[in-house]
Design an enzyme around this catalytic site. Structure first.
Site, short mmCIF file in Angstrom:
data_model
loop_
_atom_site.label_atom_id
_atom_site.label_comp_id
_atom_site.label_asym_id
_atom_site.label_seq_id
_atom_site.Cartn_x
_atom_site.Cartn_y
_atom_site.Cartn_z
N HIS A 52 0.87 -1.17 0.00
CA HIS A 52 0.00 0.00 0.00
C HIS A 52 0.91 1.23 0.00
O HIS A 52 2.07 1.14 0.41
CB HIS A 52 -0.90 0.00 1.23
CG HIS A 52 -1.88 -1.11 1.26
ND1 HIS A 52 -2.93 -1.14 2.15
CD2 HIS A 52 -2.01 -2.25 0.53
CE1 HIS A 52 -3.65 -2.22 1.97
NE2 HIS A 52 -3.11 -2.92 0.98
N GLU A 54 1.11 3.75 1.95
CA GLU A 54 1.61 4.09 3.28
C GLU A 54 2.77 3.18 3.68
O GLU A 54 3.81 3.65 4.13
CB GLU A 54 0.48 3.99 4.32
CG GLU A 54 -0.69 4.90 4.06
CD GLU A 54 -1.79 4.28 3.19
OE1 GLU A 54 -2.91 4.81 3.22
OE2 GLU A 54 -1.55 3.28 2.48
N CYS A 82 -5.77 1.87 6.12
CA CYS A 82 -6.38 0.61 6.55
C CYS A 82 -5.71 0.18 7.86
O CYS A 82 -4.74 0.79 8.32
CB CYS A 82 -6.21 -0.45 5.46
SG CYS A 82 -4.51 -1.06 5.26
N CYS A 85 -1.90 -0.57 7.44
CA CYS A 85 -1.05 0.62 7.32
C CYS A 85 -0.99 1.39 8.64
O CYS A 85 0.06 1.92 9.00
CB CYS A 85 -1.56 1.50 6.18
SG CYS A 85 -1.36 0.72 4.56
#
Length: 151
Positions: A52, A54, A82, A85
Site C-alpha cells: 500500500h 503508506e 487501513c 497501514c
C-alpha cells in the site's frame, strides 16, 4: 509547507497511482518539513498485498534512513489508512497521520478495506497514540479519483 500542502501532494500521488494502473491511493512521509518518502498503490502489479502507499513509503524511509524509528515523522495519506497501514505506522513510531478521505461503508463493502475496523478506536487502546488528523478539503477530489478507477 503545512498539512494541507503535504496532503495535496499525497492526492497527487493517488492520481499518479491511477495513471500507472494502481489503486487510486497515495501517500508521502514527511520529517523535519521534508518529504523523506512517497508511495503509490501498485501492490497488484508487484504481487505484494502489503504494498500500500503508506507501507511503501514507510519501508523506503526506513531503508534510506537505516532505522525502524520514524519518531517525529508525519504520514500524509489520500485515504484513511487501513488497519495494516495504521499498524505499520504504529510500529514505525510515526507521530502523526493526516488523511483526506474517510473510509465509507461502500468502500469496505467493495473490499477497498479489510473491514469495518475503526482506527481511532484502536488507536485509543494502543500503548502509544498516533495523532490522527482528517482534513476534508480534498475529499471530493479523492472520491472522483476513485470513481475514475472504477470505470
Amino acid at each position: 509547507m503545512n498539512d494541507k500542502d503535504f496532503l495535496k501532494k499525497a492526492v497527487m500521488k493517488a492520481k499518479e497511482s491511477l495513471k500507472t494502473g494502481g489503486f487510486p491511493a497515495g501517500a508521502i512521509l514527511v520529517k523535519d518539513n521534508k518529504i523523506i518518502a512517497e508511495g503509490i498503490a501498485i501492490g497488484y502489479q508487484l504481487n505484494d498485498p502489503t504494498s500500500h502507499p503508506e507501507t511503501q513509503s514507510i519501508r523506503d524511509a526506513c531503508k534510506d534512513l537505516k532505522t525502524t524509528d520514524l519518531t517525529g515523522a508525519t504520514l500524509y495519506a489520500s485515504l484513511q489508512p487501513c488497519l495494516m497501514c495504521f499498524s505499520v505506522s504504529n510500529w514505525a513510531n510515526i507521530s502523526k497521520i493526516v488523511y483526506g478521505c474517510k473510509k465509507t461503508n461502500e468502500m469496505t463493502e467493495k473490499n477497498y478495506y479489510e473491514g469495518f475496523n475503526n482506527i481511532e478506536e484502536i488507536n485509543s487502546k494502543n500503548l502509544k497514540q498516533i495523532e490522527l488528523v482528517y482534513i476534508p478539503d480534498f475529499e471530493e477530489e479523492i472520491l472522483q479519483i476513485i470513481k475514475e478507477w472504477r470505470n
